[in-house]
Design an enzyme around this catalytic site. Structure first.
Site, PDB file in Angstrom:
ATOM      1  N   HIS A   1       0.839  -1.192   0.000  1.00 26.70           N
ATOM      2  CA  HIS A   1       0.000   0.000   0.000  1.00 26.70           C
ATOM      3  C   HIS A   1       0.880   1.250   0.000  1.00 26.70           C
ATOM      4  CE1 HIS A   1      -3.143  -2.847   1.321  1.00 26.70           C
ATOM      5  NE2 HIS A   1      -3.996  -1.958   0.844  1.00 26.70           N
TER       6      HIS A   1
ATOM      7  N   LYS B   1      -0.400   4.637   4.713  1.00 23.23           N
ATOM      8  CA  LYS B   1      -1.196   3.617   5.407  1.00 23.23           C
ATOM      9  C   LYS B   1      -0.445   3.141   6.641  1.00 23.23           C
ATOM     10  CE  LYS B   1      -3.888  -0.615   4.663  1.00 23.23           C
ATOM     11  NZ  LYS B   1      -5.121   0.023   5.159  1.00 23.23           N
TER      12      LYS B   1
END
Length: 237
Positions: free
Chosen positions: A148, A152
């Site tokens: 990600h 995140k």
């Protein structure tokens, strides 16, 4: 149902809420009758959509289904409103407490609802494939690798954990690996490795609209169903 489905968007000021407002406006089978935000809205009506503050939720007009992408502290009121009005609920709010999960289970005896950590239709199919592979390949190593964007915070991701739980429920011993780099929206690989061979099941998200589209897909198909806790993949047809 011959008329458009009436939607209440809870968490309308967030990224998912904004995507839902935009995507619903592009199709004719849904109508947003209320957009609910945490703070008092700067405008009461935007592009024909009435806006409400969270503390005004009880005054929202009649709706068929609420789509909730908010925060745990805002979850209880929208769940209670759906139960009180007999309306369906589609929720992707994460970080729910055990008490909130229990309340969700109790609500499923009274209204149709679906909660998912990921509303990608592709991930819904991937989860089913992971279950089948884990059951068919006992003793193989199973690794869930996810990537990600750098902003995140949680690792492994909620989706990675869901995929790992699906594999573990079918006998696999699961390991996780996480990567945070650039602006990656989301990539998940479930790898099964045996002697001399390897199977990889992969999903890559190109943009965040896929999650909003999945939530709209679920909302349009859950209205009118009997009370129950549905999985997203139960609503694929």
């Amino acid at each position: 149902m011959n008329r458009p489905i009436k939607l209440l968007i809870h968490g309308a000021s967030g990224r998912m809420g904004q995507a839902l407002l935009r995507l619903c406006a592009e199709q004719g089978d849904c109508q947003i009758v209320a957009a609910v935000t945490r703070k008092s809205p700067a405008q009461r009506v935007v592009d024909g959509v009435p806006f409400f503050a969270a503390n005004e939720l009880s005054g929202a007009p009649a709706f068929d289904v609420a789509i909730d992408f908010s925060l745990p502290e805002g979850f209880d009121p929208v769940l209670g409103l759906c139960v009180a009005r007999g309306a369906a609920l589609v929720s992707g709010t994460t970080g729910l407490s055990e008490a909130q999960r229990a309340a969700l289970d109790a609500a499923a005896t009274r209204v149709p609802l679906v909660w998912a950590s990921n509303f990608s239709l592709g991930v819904a199919v991937l989860t089913e494939l992971v279950e089948r592979a884990a059951a068919a390949l006992p003793g193989w190593d199973c690794d869930v690798i996810e990537a990600h964007h750098t902003q995140k915070k949680d690792a492994p991701s909620g989706t990675a954990l869901t995929l790992g739980e699906a594999a573990a429920a079918n006998g696999a011993k699961v390991s996780y690996a996480s990567l945070r780099a650039g602006d990656i929206v989301g990539e998940h690989t479930v790898q099964f490795t045996g002697l001399g061979e390897r199977l990889e099941l992969v999903h890559r998200a190109g943009n965040r609209d896929i999650f909003a589209r999945g939530a709209l897909h679920a909302a349009l198909r859950i209205v009118g169903r009997p009370p129950a806790a549905y999985r997203l993949r139960d609503l694929l047809d």
